[in-house]
Design an enzyme around this catalytic site. Structure first.
Site, mmCIF file in Angstrom:
data_model
loop_
_atom_site.group_PDB
_atom_site.id
_atom_site.type_symbol
_atom_site.label_atom_id
_atom_site.label_comp_id
_atom_site.label_asym_id
_atom_site.label_seq_id
_atom_site.Cartn_x
_atom_site.Cartn_y
_atom_site.Cartn_z
ATOM 1 N N ASP A 1 10.754 14.270 -30.934
ATOM 2 C CA ASP A 1 9.672 13.112 -30.620
ATOM 3 C C ASP A 1 8.361 13.516 -29.835
ATOM 4 O O ASP A 1 8.126 15.045 -30.297
ATOM 5 C CB ASP A 1 9.950 12.675 -29.208
ATOM 6 N N GLU B 1 1.085 -1.403 -0.092
ATOM 7 C CA GLU B 1 -0.015 -0.270 -0.051
ATOM 8 C C GLU B 1 0.646 1.152 -0.031
ATOM 9 O O GLU B 1 -0.174 2.339 -0.103
ATOM 10 C CB GLU B 1 -1.130 0.674 1.228
#
Ligand code: ADE
Length: 262
Positions: free
Chosen positions: A173, A116
């Site tokens: 890109d 968690e």
């Protein structure tokens, strides 16, 4: 650039030995160290997790091993400090801009959480002496931070000068700052010019660089309109010429001045 990684699964990082990153490590551009968090445990079972205070499902990573790990890797009395990067679905979204900012740092320390997450006091303690960034790769949940760190390291290190052979290739890109900011890259082609009755778009064979650049931009605009209208909404309208607006109109995207900003 120095990269330290702390994880309970150091073997996850074997891919850092291959390809571009492996080469960058061998040539000394990247100094990567992978550390097993369990090295900083002191019980027979090398425990790194415990039940959450307040109840609830899952386990939380204990603060002690993390505290010792951070102290050992970045001693509090040492001069330089790394940026601590912690992958978590509740962090800030990872973007190309963030990758570029990280690429400009001399030292990154990645802390891979599992379960968690890591006891919050570890972040607070670290933040008192180094910059800390919690980063999410997207709106989905991975089993742990390891894969997220691999992704970030690949995105960051290819922006470190010298890691990519051809520095030009990062400027085209998708998401690269400049002309392609907020645009997805369009399709690419190579030889042969005709394959299974499918020709390469004529324009790419024309040698007309202006027309090719225009065609590529049109393709990028169309693709972005189709897959990421949210990115188009962020485009700087001043950066769009008449042809861009016509292409977007044709792609079914609102081109009327005001609409773009809404
Ligand atoms: N750890 C688990 N899920 C993650 C996500 N979406 N991004 C970054 N780290 C994570």
């Amino acid at each position: 650039m120095k990269l330290d990684i702390v994880s309970i699964f150091p073997e996850y990082f074997a891919p850092l030995e291959v390809s571009l990153l492996g080469k960058a490590r061998r040539t000394g551009l990247l100094d990567v160290r992978v550390h097993d968090l369990r090295r900083w445990t002191h019980d027979r079972h090398n425990t790194v997790d415990d039940t959450p205070y307040g109840g609830g499902p899952g386990m939380v990573m204990k603060p002690e091993p993390w505290g010792e790990a951070l102290d050992a890797i970045a001693p509090p009395s040492g001069g330089a400090v790394p940026r601590l990067v912690v992958p978590t679905p509740s962090g800030r979204p990872f973007t190309q801009v963030m990758a570029a900012e990280f690429a400009a740092e001399p030292w990154l320390l990645f802390a891979c959480g599992r379960y968690e997450g890591i006891d919050r006091r570890v972040y607070d303690e670290a933040a008192a002496r180094m910059p800390v960034t919690e980063v999410s790769l997207g709106d989905f949940v991975l089993a742990g931070g390891e894969v997220a760190v691999l992704v970030m390291i690949e995105a960051v290190s290819r922006l470190v000068p010298g890691v990519l052979g051809n520095t030009d290739s990062v400027t085209d890109d998708s998401f690269a700052p400049g002309a392609m900011e907020s645009l997805l890259e369009g399709p690419v082609f190579t030889k042969p010019p005709l394959w299974r009755d499918r020709p390469v778009p004529e324009i790419l064979l024309s040698g007309n660089h202006g027309a090719i650049a225009r065609w590529r931009r049109d393709q990028a605009l169309r693709r972005t309109a189709r897959y990421r209208p949210d990115l188009l909404a962020r485009l700087d309208r001043a950066a769009l010429d008449k042809h861009d607006l016509a292409t977007l109109a044709d792609a079914g995207f609102p081109v009327d001045g005001e609409d773009m900003a809404d």
